[in-house]
Motif scaffolding. Structure first.
Motif, short mmCIF file in Angstrom:
data_model
loop_
_atom_site.label_atom_id
_atom_site.label_comp_id
_atom_site.label_asym_id
_atom_site.label_seq_id
_atom_site.Cartn_x
_atom_site.Cartn_y
_atom_site.Cartn_z
N PRO A 171 -7.85 -18.93 -10.18
CA PRO A 171 -6.84 -18.09 -10.61
C PRO A 171 -7.24 -17.22 -11.99
N SER A 172 -6.84 -16.09 -12.30
CA SER A 172 -7.28 -15.53 -13.33
C SER A 172 -6.74 -16.16 -14.62
N THR A 173 -7.42 -16.30 -15.68
CA THR A 173 -6.91 -16.94 -16.87
C THR A 173 -6.75 -16.02 -17.99
N ASN A 174 -6.80 -14.69 -17.83
CA ASN A 174 -6.86 -13.65 -18.77
C ASN A 174 -5.38 -13.72 -19.19
N HIS A 175 -5.24 -13.60 -20.66
CA HIS A 175 -3.84 -13.63 -21.26
C HIS A 175 -3.72 -12.10 -21.99
N ALA A 176 -2.54 -11.77 -22.10
CA ALA A 176 -2.46 -10.47 -22.34
C ALA A 176 -2.48 -10.32 -23.99
N ILE A 177 -2.47 -11.69 -24.79
CA ILE A 177 -2.62 -11.66 -26.08
C ILE A 177 -3.25 -13.08 -26.33
N THR A 178 -4.36 -12.94 -27.07
CA THR A 178 -5.18 -14.26 -27.39
C THR A 178 -5.19 -14.23 -28.87
N GLY A 222 -10.84 -17.86 -36.80
CA GLY A 222 -12.06 -18.18 -37.56
C GLY A 222 -13.11 -17.10 -37.38
N VAL A 223 -14.18 -17.05 -38.17
CA VAL A 223 -15.06 -15.89 -37.95
C VAL A 223 -15.80 -16.16 -36.77
N GLU A 249 -10.19 10.56 -43.99
CA GLU A 249 -9.75 10.28 -45.30
C GLU A 249 -8.98 9.05 -45.35
N GLU A 250 -7.88 8.83 -44.44
CA GLU A 250 -7.12 7.61 -44.40
C GLU A 250 -7.14 7.20 -42.82
N LEU A 251 -7.38 5.71 -42.79
CA LEU A 251 -7.51 5.08 -41.18
C LEU A 251 -6.35 4.02 -41.15
N ILE A 252 -5.95 3.80 -39.94
CA ILE A 252 -5.38 2.62 -39.56
C ILE A 252 -6.10 1.47 -39.96
N GLU A 253 -5.68 0.10 -39.68
CA GLU A 253 -6.80 -1.01 -39.99
C GLU A 253 -7.62 -1.09 -38.82
N ARG A 254 -8.73 -2.22 -38.83
CA ARG A 254 -9.73 -2.45 -37.97
C ARG A 254 -9.47 -2.10 -36.52
N LEU A 255 -9.98 -1.49 -35.79
CA LEU A 255 -9.67 -1.62 -34.49
C LEU A 255 -11.11 -1.48 -33.62
N ILE A 256 -11.10 -2.12 -32.61
CA ILE A 256 -12.36 -2.20 -31.47
C ILE A 256 -11.57 -2.15 -29.90
N ALA A 285 -8.90 -4.61 -26.32
CA ALA A 285 -9.07 -4.41 -27.98
C ALA A 285 -8.95 -5.63 -28.87
N PHE A 286 -9.47 -5.38 -29.82
CA PHE A 286 -9.31 -6.45 -31.20
C PHE A 286 -8.70 -5.75 -32.21
N ILE A 287 -7.78 -6.47 -32.80
CA ILE A 287 -7.23 -6.23 -34.14
C ILE A 287 -6.93 -7.29 -35.02
N PRO A 288 -7.09 -7.00 -36.24
CA PRO A 288 -6.85 -8.07 -37.31
C PRO A 288 -5.40 -8.52 -37.45
N ALA A 289 -5.13 -10.12 -37.61
CA ALA A 289 -3.85 -10.54 -37.62
C ALA A 289 -3.56 -10.83 -38.71
N GLN A 290 -4.34 -10.77 -39.89
CA GLN A 290 -4.41 -11.19 -41.18
C GLN A 290 -4.91 -10.16 -42.31
N ASP A 291 -4.58 -9.93 -43.17
CA ASP A 291 -5.36 -9.19 -44.43
C ASP A 291 -6.77 -9.69 -44.62
N ASP A 292 -6.83 -11.10 -44.67
CA ASP A 292 -8.19 -11.62 -44.81
C ASP A 292 -9.33 -11.66 -43.61
N ARG A 293 -8.64 -10.94 -42.53
CA ARG A 293 -9.53 -10.86 -41.20
C ARG A 293 -10.05 -12.25 -40.88
N MET A 294 -9.42 -13.18 -41.06
CA MET A 294 -10.06 -14.50 -40.57
C MET A 294 -9.10 -14.86 -39.25
N VAL A 295 -8.06 -14.00 -38.92
CA VAL A 295 -7.27 -14.16 -37.80
C VAL A 295 -7.26 -13.13 -37.08
#
Length: 327
Positions: free
Chosen positions: A106-113, A117-118, A199-206, A213-223
């Motif tokens: 069965p599929s093990t993909n989660h909506a949010i993971t 850590g880097v 000139e101005e952007l949202i936070e990091r996004l891929i 999609a990947f977005i940071p969960a903390q300001d230090d970008r460790m999560v």
């Protein structure tokens, strides 16, 4: 033991050349050589092999051509990329039998993971890069990016471009003044790669293929958060498209509309954030500049409007009408 007389090295990499180093290297390129005594303030020029001894005069140094210096510093990065590609192939062969088992269950993909850590974040990004088939959207706020991050981005980017996948990247305007970022853009140049700035952007996004999609969960970008919910990913892709339509191509000159009293477009953006109650650190982070540069713009804004305090500056900005104009 006798004390060492070796002068300490400059605490910066080749991509963040110090002011003295940049100035003296430019002089050496213009004149063809420079006195060894004149470069004592910038030992980094010799450490980074930007200057070499003049064979005809021991007290003089000659500059290495920028193209040759750039090639010399890119070579280890390209070698590392090749080694990482070989390692990726070995890993793929190792995990291939387990992939077959996973495909049968069965599929093990989660909506949010949640990725902590880097190493975990980079591993998930590498996997998404390998699985990507059509398009990558990235938002990279801030100014110039560190050399090690650009090296990893170059590795991922080239592996994607080699497969004919389209990449669109958004930087902030301040990245236009980063030589390392411009060198990265030149290496990535091609029909499948587009880079614009805002000139101005949202936070990091891929976003990969509009499916993950990947977005940071903390300001230090460790999560970071790995998002696979179709609604969330599509929403972020639409946010990217709205920013993309407002952005300017990296290699095109930015033209600002005239402003009263000589206030620049950047200073008008700072004025807007000041009125909204942001402090210098927050403004600098949102506009992709260092705090010192931000404070210099605030000082210029204060002088232009005749302000003697931060509280008065907010009042004068509101009265001046500069925020009523279209950016």
């Amino acid at each position: 033991m006798a004390a060492s007389t070796t002068k300490p090295t400059h605490p910066h990499g080749i991509a963040e050349l110090c002011d003295d180093g940049a100035r003296l290297y430019a002089i050496a390129l213009r004149t063809g050589r420079i006195a060894r005594a004149d470069v004592e303030a910038a030992p980094c020029l010799i450490e980074f092999a930007l200057l070499h001894p003049d064979p005809d005069a021991a007290d003089w140094l000659r500059p290495v051509a920028p193209s040759a210096a750039l090639a010399q510093h890119l070579h280890p990065i390209e070698r590392e990329i090749q080694e990482r590609r070989r390692h990726s192939l070995a890993l793929a062969e190792c995990f291939e039998p387990f992939m077959d088992i996973s495909a049968q269950g069965p599929s093990t993909n989660h909506a949010i993971t949640v990725l902590e850590g880097v190493n975990r974040i980079n591993a998930s990004l590498d996997l998404a890069t390998a699985e990507c088939r059509s398009e990558v959207l990235t938002v990279q706020p801030g100014g110039g990016r560190p050399e090690d991050i650009l090296s990893r981005s170059l590795e991922r980017g080239l592996s994607v471009v080699d497969r004919g996948i389209r990449i669109r990247t958004l930087y902030q305007h301040t990245a236009r003044h980063s030589q390392s970022t411009l060198a990265y853009a030149e290496r990535m140049a091609g029909d499948h790669v587009e880079i614009r700035t805002l000139e101005e952007l949202i936070e990091r996004l891929i976003v990969f293929d509009r499916t993950v999609a990947f977005i940071p969960a903390q300001d230090d970008r460790m999560v970071a958060l790995e998002l696979r919910h179709p609604g969330l990913v599509e929403y972020l892709a639409k946010v990217f498209e709205q920013l993309w339509t407002r952005a300017a191509p990296l290699l095109e000159e930015i033209k600002y509309e005239p402003t009263p009293d000589g206030i620049s477009g950047v200073q008008r953006s700072i004025a807007q954030l000041l009125v909204e109650g942001h402090v210098d650190d927050s403004i600098a982070r949102r506009l992709g500049m260092n705090v010192r540069t931000c404070r210099a713009h605030v000082a210029k804004l204060s002088a232009t409007l005749g302000s003697t305090s931060r509280a008065q500056l907010g009042y004068l900005i509101s009265r001046s009408g500069i925020l009523d104009q279209d950016s």
